[in-house]
Design an enzyme around this catalytic site. Structure first.
Site, PDB file in Angstrom:
ATOM      1  CE  LYS A 186     -37.912 -79.293 -22.303  1.00  0.00           C
ATOM      2  NZ  LYS A 186     -39.332 -79.527 -22.709  1.00  0.00           N
ATOM      3  CB  CYS A 379       4.358 -60.090  -8.996  1.00  0.00           C
ATOM      4  SG  CYS A 379       3.933 -59.176  -7.485  1.00  0.00           S
ATOM      5  CD  GLN A 383       8.573 -60.355  -4.274  1.00  0.00           C
ATOM      6  OE1 GLN A 383       8.207 -61.212  -3.465  1.00  0.00           O
ATOM      7  NE2 GLN A 383       7.991 -59.161  -4.354  1.00  0.00           N
ATOM      8  CG  HIS A 513       0.851 -58.005 -11.849  1.00  0.00           C
ATOM      9  ND1 HIS A 513       0.708 -59.368 -11.718  1.00  0.00           N
ATOM     10  CD2 HIS A 513       1.140 -57.537 -10.616  1.00  0.00           C
ATOM     11  CE1 HIS A 513       0.881 -59.709 -10.450  1.00  0.00           C
ATOM     12  NE2 HIS A 513       1.146 -58.620  -9.758  1.00  0.00           N
ATOM     13  CD  GLU A 515      -0.100 -60.262 -15.271  1.00  0.00           C
ATOM     14  OE1 GLU A 515      -0.400 -60.589 -14.102  1.00  0.00           O
ATOM     15  OE2 GLU A 515       1.051 -59.898 -15.599  1.00  0.00           O
TER      16      GLU A 515
END
Length: 541
Positions: A186, A379, A383, A513, A515
């Site tokens: 559609k 992170c 800890q 971090h 990543e």
């Protein structure tokens, strides 16, 4: 000359404007052009820093300490161009600037209005902090028709008039749904979305149509006719098996060709071999490893978007498929559930805020330590690993974090003062939450001969941070006597950045971090090494 490409979305949200923007940036780069990508977010928050991950997904942090939309992560992963604070703006930031100017009297008593003051501020952002880029690609958040995005649409309409068609291009991303009962696609939702855009004075130059089914030539002609476009400017965007196949898919549909012709540029064939190699590795791995991610927000994977991609990058570097097993940390508060970690080749505990699930993360770290399973703590994950070592190896059974209440001793405490370059930054416990963490890139010095020094091949690194609490270096000596090595510290030695267990096959925790800096064509060294360790672990199982 800098050219501007504005990307809008219609029909529904979450169609992939960020991926479309990033992929177009990669295609233009592959033709030799210099690109920058920007995101304009319509929400009233100043930034996503205080928003729940369930509301917004991941908060992406830049080197200069901005908390931004996760789409900036896509931009960096596809182009390798480091994003800056000046690459993401929100309605909240725009209005904050305008109100500050009004209070100073900058408007000389004029009535402050959406037009021209808000739109001028948006245009100033779009055109600001530009160097020698050939293209600035601006993604407009939200969906056309939303009241929140109207000032942004008006601003880019005005820019189109001011700069002219030789310097601006509008791309609109829509959905072409398939109705199974009718057995057909559609096009009407896309037609209405374009009409909504035309109603505010913007005629798209390219229509990108997301669909689960092939869009045939008749449907393309229909869309071109009703949306006032050439047929070749109607680009289908089918689902693909890996997001890293998107640049090649868009090129084969002619997206970058249409862009170059619009601007009168040479239509040379782009160099896409790097993307072909990446997708080939993803599709034809030499093996598979399972990684258990023990987190707090695992019901919404976008909360860990960069982490998910960095694990895939580690797999690409080792030519293996990474199968991620998402595990809610709270389940491991029941020791009987720890058996769910027995079938993974590595355990990763990511960052997070608040007490919920922390005991489960501590138990996951303990399982990894005792069973010699590769462990990667990021992170809060670092800890929790340090607290686990303090409780079970250093005879500190009440050790904890002051983030969660009174602890004796507080192995992790509130960070109130730190160095950024030559300046001291300070915070207080009663201060605002937004933007008050240690944010952005900070250096760390690695211990000579440590595992992390071998992994990086460097003695000083720079990584991005986003946290408010810090491992207390006061307890370093007691913890190192148990075998936990503080292998990375801030240059002044006051802030622990990395810990590792030399007696363990692979057990590393980092306060930053990593990543956020990983890319498919340049996987982060820690993720490469972690997945390599997981491959070795899989051979022992």
């Amino acid at each position: 000359m800098t050219r501007f490409i504005f990307i809008t979305g219609g029909v529904v949200s979450s169609l992939g404007k960020g991926l479309a923007s990033a992929s177009l940036g990669a295609l233009l780069q592959a033709r030799g052009y210099k690109v920058r990508l920007r995101k304009l977010d319509p929400y009233l928050n100043v930034d996503p820093g205080t928003m729940s991950p369930y509301q917004h997904g991941e908060v992406y942090v830049t080197d200069d300490g901005a908390e931004t939309d996760l789409d900036l992560g896509h931009y960096e992963r596809f182009t390798g161009v480091a994003s800056r604070r000046s690459d993401n703006v929100t309605t909240g930031q725009i209005y904050s600037r305008i109100l500050a100017k009004e209070r100073r009297g900058d408007y000389l008593g004029a009535t402050v209005q959406v037009i021209p003051h808000v739109t001028d501020e948006i245009k100033e952002f779009i055109r600001g902090d530009i160097e020698d880029e050939d293209f600035i690609i601006c993604e407009i958040g939200g969906t056309v028709g939303d009241i929140e995005s109207l000032p942004f649409l008006e601003a880019i309409r005005q820019l189109g008039n001011e700069l002219g068609p030789a310097s601006t291009l509008y791309m609109h991303l829509t959905l072409v749904p398939y109705i199974a009962s009718a057995g057909e696609l559609k096009t009407k939702p896309s037609q209405h979305s374009v009409k909504e855009l035309q109603a505010v004075g913007i005629q798209p130059d390219i229509l990108v149509c997301r669909s689960e089914h092939e869009i045939d030539q008749d449907a393309r002609r229909k869309l071109a006719l009703f949306c006032n476009l050439r047929k070749e400017a109607v680009i289908q965007a089918l689902d693909v098996d890996t997001i890293y196949a998107v640049p090649r898919a868009y090129h084969e549909e002619g997206m970058d060709t249409v862009v170059c012709r619009h601007f009168g540029l040479d239509d040379a064939e782009p160099e896409l071999s790097i993307w072909d190699r990446i997708t080939d590795t993803v599709r034809h791995p030499d093996g598979e490893v399972a990684i258990g991610v023990v987190g707090k927000y695992t019901s919404l994977i976008d909360a860990y978007k960069s982490l998910n991609e960095a694990l895939i990058h580690g797999g690409i570097a080792n030519r293996v498929r990474v199968r991620i097993k998402w595990l809610d940390a709270e389940i491991f508060e029941n020791p009987d559930r720890l058996h769910e970690l027995e079938d993974v080749n590595g355990i990763l505990v990511p960052g997070g805020f608040g007490e919920r699930g922390t005991q489960g993360k501590i138990e996951a770290a303990r399982f990894a330590r005792e069973h010699k399973v590769p462990y990667f703590g990021i992170c809060l994950g670092m800890q929790m690993a340090v607290i686990e070592s303090a409780r079970n190896m250093a005879d500190m059974p009440q050790a904890g974090s002051s983030e969660f209440g009174v602890a004796d001793p507080a192995i992790v405490g509130l960070l109130t003062e730190w160095l950024r370059g030559n300046e001291v930054e300070t915070r207080t416990a009663s201060g605002d939450l937004g933007g008050t963490m240690r944010l952005g890139a900070y250096p760390a010095v690695l211990l000579e001969g440590s595992k992390v020094e071998r992994i990086y091949g460097l003695q000083q690194i720079s990584e991005r941070h986003r946290h408010r609490y810090e491992v207390n270096v006061y307890h370093r000596e007691a913890l190192e006597q148990t075998g936990l090595l503080f292998s990375g510290l801030s240059p002044d030695g006051s802030l622990p950045e990395i810990v590792e267990l030399p007696s363990h096959p692979w057990f590393i925790g980092v306060q930053f971090h990593p990543e956020l800096k990983s890319k498919p064509f340049e996987p982060h060294p820690l993720f490469m090494s972690f997945i390599r360790a997981a491959v070795e672990q899989s051979r022992l199982m």
